[in-house]
Design a protein around this motif. Structure first.
Motif, PDB file in Angstrom:
ATOM      1  N   CYS A  32       0.850  -1.195   0.000  1.00 43.94           N
ATOM      2  CA  CYS A  32       0.000   0.000   0.000  1.00 43.94           C
ATOM      3  C   CYS A  32       0.880   1.237   0.000  1.00 43.94           C
ATOM      4  O   CYS A  32       1.882   1.280   0.711  1.00 43.94           O
ATOM      5  CB  CYS A  32      -0.887  -0.024   1.242  1.00 43.94           C
ATOM      6  SG  CYS A  32      -1.930   1.427   1.374  1.00 43.94           S
TER       7      CYS A  32
ATOM      8  N   SER B  36      -0.341   4.274   0.820  1.00 41.96           N
ATOM      9  CA  SER B  36      -0.888   5.272   1.753  1.00 41.96           C
ATOM     10  C   SER B  36      -0.314   4.979   3.138  1.00 41.96           C
ATOM     11  O   SER B  36       0.093   3.845   3.412  1.00 41.96           O
ATOM     12  CB  SER B  36      -2.408   5.167   1.834  1.00 41.96           C
ATOM     13  OG  SER B  36      -2.978   5.288   0.561  1.00 41.96           O
TER      14      SER B  36
ATOM     15  N   CYS C 211      -2.012   5.660   6.349  1.00 47.26           N
ATOM     16  CA  CYS C 211      -3.058   6.124   7.258  1.00 47.26           C
ATOM     17  C   CYS C 211      -2.507   6.031   8.676  1.00 47.26           C
ATOM     18  O   CYS C 211      -1.784   5.078   9.001  1.00 47.26           O
ATOM     19  CB  CYS C 211      -4.310   5.265   7.113  1.00 47.26           C
ATOM     20  SG  CYS C 211      -4.916   5.268   5.412  1.00 47.26           S
TER      21      CYS C 211
ATOM     22  N   CYS D 149      -2.805   2.699  10.784  1.00 44.49           N
ATOM     23  CA  CYS D 149      -2.606   1.412  10.113  1.00 44.49           C
ATOM     24  C   CYS D 149      -1.129   1.018  10.010  1.00 44.49           C
ATOM     25  O   CYS D 149      -0.265   1.814   9.664  1.00 44.49           O
ATOM     26  CB  CYS D 149      -3.211   1.499   8.712  1.00 44.49           C
ATOM     27  SG  CYS D 149      -3.095  -0.044   7.802  1.00 44.49           S
TER      28      CYS D 149
ATOM     29  N   PRO E 185       1.252  -0.885   5.653  1.00 39.93           N
ATOM     30  CA  PRO E 185       2.369  -0.609   4.734  1.00 39.93           C
ATOM     31  C   PRO E 185       3.713  -1.103   5.280  1.00 39.93           C
ATOM     32  O   PRO E 185       4.578  -1.519   4.516  1.00 39.93           O
ATOM     33  CB  PRO E 185       2.360   0.915   4.597  1.00 39.93           C
ATOM     34  CG  PRO E 185       0.947   1.299   4.908  1.00 39.93           C
ATOM     35  CD  PRO E 185       0.485   0.318   5.957  1.00 39.93           C
TER      36      PRO E 185
ATOM     37  N   HIS F 119      -4.633  -3.064  -1.266  1.00 40.45           N
ATOM     38  CA  HIS F 119      -5.248  -1.780  -1.609  1.00 40.45           C
ATOM     39  C   HIS F 119      -5.433  -1.787  -3.132  1.00 40.45           C
ATOM     40  O   HIS F 119      -4.564  -1.305  -3.863  1.00 40.45           O
ATOM     41  CB  HIS F 119      -4.318  -0.641  -1.156  1.00 40.45           C
ATOM     42  CG  HIS F 119      -4.924   0.713  -1.310  1.00 40.45           C
ATOM     43  ND1 HIS F 119      -4.402   1.826  -0.718  1.00 40.45           N
ATOM     44  CD2 HIS F 119      -6.023   1.140  -1.975  1.00 40.45           C
ATOM     45  CE1 HIS F 119      -5.139   2.884  -1.028  1.00 40.45           C
ATOM     46  NE2 HIS F 119      -6.129   2.477  -1.798  1.00 40.45           N
TER      47      HIS F 119
ATOM     48  N   GLU G 159     -11.693   3.151  -2.039  1.00 37.30           N
ATOM     49  CA  GLU G 159     -11.919   4.406  -1.337  1.00 37.30           C
ATOM     50  C   GLU G 159     -12.775   5.302  -2.231  1.00 37.30           C
ATOM     51  O   GLU G 159     -12.768   5.120  -3.467  1.00 37.30           O
ATOM     52  CB  GLU G 159     -10.577   5.079  -1.040  1.00 37.30           C
ATOM     53  CG  GLU G 159      -9.781   4.281  -0.030  1.00 37.30           C
ATOM     54  CD  GLU G 159      -8.440   4.898   0.300  1.00 37.30           C
ATOM     55  OE1 GLU G 159      -8.175   6.052  -0.129  1.00 37.30           O
ATOM     56  OE2 GLU G 159      -7.644   4.229   0.974  1.00 37.30           O
TER      57      GLU G 159
ATOM     58  N   ARG H 211      -6.495  10.178   5.565  1.00 38.09           N
ATOM     59  CA  ARG H 211      -7.172   9.656   4.389  1.00 38.09           C
ATOM     60  C   ARG H 211      -7.240  10.832   3.417  1.00 38.09           C
ATOM     61  O   ARG H 211      -7.482  11.969   3.836  1.00 38.09           O
ATOM     62  CB  ARG H 211      -8.591   9.189   4.722  1.00 38.09           C
ATOM     63  CG  ARG H 211      -8.666   8.227   5.872  1.00 38.09           C
ATOM     64  CD  ARG H 211      -8.209   6.857   5.541  1.00 38.09           C
ATOM     65  NE  ARG H 211      -9.153   6.138   4.720  1.00 38.09           N
ATOM     66  CZ  ARG H 211      -8.982   4.858   4.347  1.00 38.09           C
ATOM     67  NH1 ARG H 211      -7.892   4.195   4.727  1.00 38.09           N
ATOM     68  NH2 ARG H 211      -9.862   4.245   3.606  1.00 38.09           N
TER      69      ARG H 211
HETATM   70  S1  SF4 Z   1      -5.867   1.595   5.941  1.00 39.43           S
HETATM   71 FE1  SF4 Z   1      -5.718   0.774   3.848  1.00 39.43          FE
HETATM   72  S2  SF4 Z   1      -5.083   2.553   2.637  1.00 39.43           S
HETATM   73 FE2  SF4 Z   1      -4.634   3.082   4.774  1.00 39.43          FE
HETATM   74  S3  SF4 Z   1      -2.486   2.450   5.064  1.00 39.43           S
HETATM   75 FE3  SF4 Z   1      -3.785   0.728   5.721  1.00 39.43          FE
HETATM   76  S4  SF4 Z   1      -3.915  -0.577   3.901  1.00 39.43           S
HETATM   77 FE4  SF4 Z   1      -3.204   1.404   3.192  1.00 39.43          FE
END
Ligand code: SF4
Length: 416
Positions: A131, A133, A135, A138, A141, A176, A210, A248
């Protein structure tokens, strides 16, 4: 989400191996995995326990020194798992060298995954991993690395292979999927178009997206009845301030636009959404903004999670933590909203005719899945003898709501 233990049936049959595919998404998942490893070792002291998955990648401090973990194979080395097991059984890996882990952000390739199962009428096909991103809540990654995708030609080939094996429905998955990029600048919309054009898969389904990943070209494909009218929107909140704290990259207005767009262009689609309640800094007014916005927008079901601290993420150090009882109470209000909405959506299905794909055969009933992702049960009494994998029209007759033993409920129907 959790840990999977696989075992040979009996120690006398040969070496006993447990593969713990650990999840790292919450601290609770890690605690549960450790508990299971200890339990296995207490019961089967001679068994080999391999710890792999996201936990093995990001929670080295937990697993590397754990007495029950005989091999720790992080995501960076998961592709070598069977070779490492062979070496372990040949006695080539001394206990002090049992950890296999490297920088996941350097990983350029993708293990084959999904689409490998046989005997399934629905099959998952992994199109990407990782991924791009970050966030704030989270850890993924750090466990999976940057986004890497399989090429369109390779994926078309795999879909064709699955079709030859009798698969009727393919679900495109990944960490993702909105990050899908085939190396030549083509994204998810191009992949979906190519699969629909170059294969005869009767049903194609997408997983989490998303709001801003719903693009015009992707939405256009939903006019093709082979692309299932089913959306899983990963929104997490419908309040712009909270979304920004989560990092986000969309706003509450984007959520609103996406849901209204689906409702106008793909009427009758099933829309499930993930929402986190009680993220740090979420005031009662912020929560009400999410609640009231969702209350007036079109969707079918929410998956609600009270915010839970994941060590190693930025959200853990954000100010204004919401007390746990408040998180739980907000989650409960959203769940009640979801349950009313699901009941109303289900009531609207009664009398409709849909195509059901038979996925399970039980003694007294069959279970089918519709393109818009309703689970439907059909009594076997007086019905045509349908097999798993067959598709036939059915008329919805009744909704059986959620009960303790079935979280989501199901529809009942008769073949026509
Ligand atoms: S919530 Fe989804 S988009 Fe955000 S960092 Fe985690 S895996 Fe990536």
């Amino acid at each position: 989400v959790g840990s999977t233990a696989l075992s040979a049936p009996n120690l006398a049959d040969g070496p006993l191996v447990y593969i713990m595919n650990t999840c790292a998404v919450t601290a609770e998942a890690t605690r549960e995995a450790v508990k299971q490893i200890r339990r296995i070792k207490a019961k089967e002291p001679l068994a080999t326990v391999v710890v792999t998955g996201c936990g093995a990648q990001v929670d080295g401090a937990v697993y590397d020194g754990l007495p029950g973990a005989d091999l720790v194979v992080a995501n960076s080395h998961k592709g070598q798992l069977s070779e490492l097991l062979d070496r372990h059984f040949r006695g080539e890996i001394p206990p002090h060298a049992k950890v296999f882990r490297s920088n996941i952000f350097r990983k350029e390739d993708l293990e084959p995954g999904g689409g490998e199962e046989s005997g399934h009428v629905r099959s998952f096909l992994k199109i990407q991993d990782g991924c791009n991103s970050f966030c704030t809540f989270c850890v993924i990654p750090f466990a999976r690395g940057k986004s890497r995708s399989l090429s369109r030609s390779e994926l078309v080939r795999r879909v064709q292979e699955l079709r030859r094996a009798g698969v009727q429905e393919i679900v495109l998955t990944g960490v993702h999927i909105g990050d899908y990029e085939d190396g030549e600048g083509a994204g998810l919309d191009a992949l979906v178009g190519e699969i629909l054009e170059k294969t005869d898969v009767p049903r194609l389904r997408l997983t989490s997206l998303e709001p801003i990943e719903l693009t015009q070209p992707l939405m256009r494909h939903f006019q093709n009845p082979r692309l299932c009218p089913h959306f899983h929107m990963s929104i997490q909140s419908a309040n712009t301030k909270t979304l920004s704290a989560m990092r986000r990259n969309y706003t509450a207005e984007d959520v609103e636009r996406a849901l209204n767009w689906i409702s106008a262009d793909v009427p009758g689609a099933f829309v499930g959404m993930d929402v986190i309640a009680g993220f740090p800094g979420e005031t009662e007014d912020d929560f009400l903004d999410t609640y009231q916005r969702l209350d007036r927008l079109p969707w079918s079901r929410l998956h609600v999670f009270p915010y839970s601290e994941r060590p190693g993420t930025r959200a853990v150090s954000l100010p204004d933590s919401v007390p746990r009882p408040v998180r739980a109470a907000r989650a409960q209000r959203l769940r009640e909203l979801s349950s009313h909405r699901l009941e109303a959506s289900a009531a609207g299905q009664i009398g409709q005719v849909k195509m059901g794909l038979v996925v399970k055969q039980k003694e007294d009933h069959l279970e089918a899945v519709t393109p818009d992702y309703w689970t439907v049960r059909l009594s076997r009494a007086g019905q045509p003898a349908l097999e798993r994998g067959e598709v036939a029209p059915l008329r919805i007759t009744r909704w059986r709501g959620a009960e303790r033993d079935r979280m989501d409920g199901f529809l009942e129907a008769e073949w026509i």
